[in-house]
Write an enzyme that holds these catalytic residues in place. Structure first.
Site, PDB file in Angstrom:
ATOM      1  N   HIS A 520       0.853  -1.185   0.000  1.00 26.27           N
ATOM      2  CA  HIS A 520       0.000   0.000   0.000  1.00 26.27           C
ATOM      3  C   HIS A 520       0.888   1.235   0.000  1.00 26.27           C
ATOM      4  CE1 HIS A 520       1.149  -0.630   4.183  1.00 26.27           C
ATOM      5  NE2 HIS A 520       0.961   0.670   4.368  1.00 26.27           N
ATOM      6  N   ARG A 602       6.939  -9.154  16.622  1.00 21.89           N
ATOM      7  CA  ARG A 602       7.624  -8.021  15.994  1.00 21.89           C
ATOM      8  C   ARG A 602       6.999  -6.726  16.499  1.00 21.89           C
ATOM      9  NH1 ARG A 602       6.498  -4.470  11.762  1.00 21.89           N
ATOM     10  NH2 ARG A 602       8.034  -4.201  10.089  1.00 21.89           N
TER      11      ARG A 602
END
Length: 690
Positions: A520, A602
């Site tokens: 994106h 993460r």
């Protein structure tokens, strides 16, 4: 509402009702075929679902063809030529109206093989077909039947018109990775001919292949005008239901209301043909831009006569356009006074083809064209980078793009651990992803924490106060670094700040083919097929720069990667590490995504910046006020402890003052959502988290 109508149609058609009429020559209503197809879909009767959905799409297509054809034929047969004598104008006028209505009824009945009124579906069902919803059901049915190429085509057709549909985006990524899927299967079954010709023509124009560009642009212009005529023919349908009135309108009031509806529809057709499937906004100056590009292309290949004709046609739309008037003077000088300088004889009137609102934007767009053509290199000129201890690990050249950079050592290992402790302590008390734990993939769990929420949790003693304030300090340090590098002398404001963690779901990673976050761009809607990025809602158009400050690397996968506008060609990849800051401009030049996190957790601080103070993050300002207030109370509390206990001569440490808690908050400070204080578009658009 649409689902209720669909259920009603399902109930009416009954379980044993066959909607097929083989050999009868009768076109069955598409809404009934669609209802029966959806029922078969939910019954997992894939062969019947696929067949009925395909027949519904065919029926809908043939109905439009019949309406367009009959409207054109009956308009000519009824005719309105000749004078209408004053005494009998009403009788003669309505005589022709009645002739045309009778012609339409007979023509449609003959073409459809049934009563035309049977094909009047509800507005909700019409919208399903306009938005290509049947293809969504169809692709699943075809996939279950192992008709992979047909399933891909159906999925692609739906996705072109619905590029923000997250589930279909994941499905498309899976299809792209499947063995045996042919590249040519990714085709739009409802492709509009002129868009392909127009985009090809513009691409050839941009690489100075002017003769080939002129051929494609002429082809596009011809198809656009035909599409406009078809669209307007369909405007002469049934009157849309309005609000209920106490009294029914009279003859002339009813005719006037319906005719105004038709005129509005015809005017809207200009925008409809200029809006590419899947886009929200129409392409500015779509029809005039053909003439603008054509006049330049013909001029470059030495055909000044055609160039002058296109310029004269363009001036019908914008008579005071200074650039085009100057060109017309030059053409007249080159061709001679006796040369013809007339516009094309096309079947349209310029005033009909440009709504007033678009005319007002014309000057503005001309100026934008000049600004957008500035060399990207000029935008990246900057002074020396002077932050002590922080190094530029990779610049735009090394990252194979523009306006990209990677910094190292922005945080120490200790600071990373403190912020990770904050993320762990907040746990599920953060805002997640607008209430969704797995927004992009079911294979990962997502947690998010805003700066305001972090300070509120610290205020209540749930998380460590110093950890929460470190989040603010670390993000502010990052802002100053990005500002110094990209916009020296110009203030960058926070648009949004988010502490983000993604955790791989154990036991759910085998055979995984999706991404942690799809490709994106941050301030425009990426259109990989058209190789464009559209700055229109629901994109965050006010974002100018983006950053990711990483906190750890003890996980598998999860690398950030940049691509070309096609969302497929990877140009650079960055491996997360404590203290590493990646920053880049938020536009079409930097599409990016995240590879799947397949093991571990993460965490990073996601940062967006804007040059517009009106779009500055309000929650951050509240968080900073809360931090200052808390720090002051800590100092006062520390002073009170010292005064109460006196000087400690033992050499031992004084007791740590308590974390401030329990203060009254304003209504805005009590918010626990991660909204951007009303700045976010209200459409179905989640935040773009890294």
């Amino acid at each position: 509402m649409a689902s209720l109508l669909l259920l009603l149609l399902l109930a009416l058609s009954g379980p044993g009702t066959s909607l097929f009429s083989p050999g009868s020559g009768r076109l069955l209503p598409y809404d009934l075929l669609y209802a029966d197809g959806v029922r078969a879909y939910f019954a997992r009767d894939w062969p019947r679902a696929a067949e009925l959905l395909q027949r519904a799409l065919h029926s809908y297509s043939q109905l439009l063809v019949a309406r367009r054809g009959c409207q054109g034929r009956c308009r000519e047969e009824a005719g309105f030529a000749g004078p209408l004598a004053a005494p009998s104008w009403e009788t003669r006028f309505f005589d022709r109206i009645l002739q045309r209505a009778e012609c339409l009824g007979e023509c449609l009945g003959r073409r459809l093989g049934s009563e035309p009124s049977l094909h009047r579906a509800s507005r909700e069902i019409q919208e399903d077909f306009e938005q290509r919803e049947p293809y969504n059901y169809l692709q699943v049915a075809l996939f279950q039947l192992k008709k992979l190429d047909e399933a891909v085509s159906a999925a692609h057709t739906f996705f072109v018109a619905n590029p923000q549909h997250l589930q279909m985006r994941e499905d498309m990524e899976k299809y792209q990775r499947m063995a045996g899927v042919k590249l040519e299967s990714f085709r739009d079954l409802q492709a509009t001919l002129y868009w392909e010709a127009y985009e090809t023509g513009v691409q050839q124009y941009n690489v100075e292949e002017y003769l080939q560009a002129a051929v494609k642009l002429e082809e596009s212009l011809e198809e656009v005008l035909l599409a406009l005529e078809d669209c307007r023919a369909l405007c002469e349908g049934p009157q849309e239901d309005g609000t209920e009135e106490e009294m029914q309108p009279g003859l002339y009031e009813a005719i006037t209301a319906h005719y105004i509806q038709v005129l509005k529809c015809r005017q809207h057709c200009v925008l409809e043909v200029a809006t590419k499937p899947g886009r929200v906004s129409a392409t500015d100056d779509f029809i005039p831009s053909h003439l603008d590009l054509l006049q330049f292309a013909y001029d470059q290949v030495g055909n000044q006569a055609l160039a002058a004709e296109c310029a004269a046609s363009y001036l019908l739309f914008y008579p005071s356009d200074e650039l085009m008037l100057e060109k017309m003077k030059r053409y007249q000088a080159e061709l001679g006074e006796e040369a013809s300088m007339t516009a094309r004889e096309d079947p349209w009137t310029p005033d009909e083809l440009i709504p007033g609102s678009l005319k007002q934007k014309h000057r503005e767009n001309r100026e934008k064209q000049r600004l957008e053509n500035l060399d990207v290199g000029e935008q990246e000129q900057r002074g020396p980078f002077t932050f002590e201890g922080i190094t530029v690990a990779m610049d735009s050249h090394q990252l194979n793009g523009s306006q990209r950079v990677v910094f190292d050592r922005v945080l120490t290992d200790s600071e990373c651990k403190d912020i990770l402790r904050l993320a762990k302590a907040a746990g599920g008390m953060g805002d997640g992803y607008r209430g969704r734990q797995s927004p992009h993939t079911p294979h990962e769990r997502f947690e998010g924490l805003t700066v305001l929420k972090a300070l509120q949790l610290a205020q209540d003693g749930i998380v460590n106060w110093r950890d929460a304030t470190l989040l603010l300090h670390a993000s502010e340090k990052s802002r100053k670094i990005v500002e110094s590098y990209f916009t020296p002398g110009k203030r960058l404001h926070f648009s949004f700040t988010h502490l983000v963690c993604r955790t791989a779901v154990e036991g759910d990673q085998d055979g995984r083919m999706d991404l942690s976050h799809p490709v994106h761009a941050d301030n425009c809607l990426l259109d990989p097929e058209g190789k464009e990025c559209w700055r229109e809602p629901p994109a965050y158009m006010y974002r100018d720069f983006s950053g990711i400050l990483y906190l750890n690397d003890d996980f598998h996968g999860g690398d950030l990667f940049f691509t070309e506008v096609d969302a497929v060609t990877v140009t650079a990849q960055v491996r997360p590490k404590c203290g590493k800051l990646v920053a880049f401009s938020s536009g079409r030049e930097n599409p990016h995504g995240i590879w799947a996190v397949t093991h571990g957790r993460r965490c990073a601080i996601a940062l967006w910046y804007t040059l517009s103070p009106e779009h500055a993050e309000q929650e951050r300002m509240e968080a900073e006020d809360l931090m200052r207030q808390g720090d002051m109370e800590q100092e006062l509390s520390h002073t009170d402890v010292e005064e109460h206990m006196g000087t400690d001569h033992s050499g031992g440490a004084s007791p740590e003052p308590p974390v401030p808690k329990g203060r009254a908050r304003s209504t805005s400070q009590r918010r626990t959502s991660g909204s951007e204080s009303g700045q976010q578009p209200q459409k179905l658009r989640a935040r773009d988290e890294f």
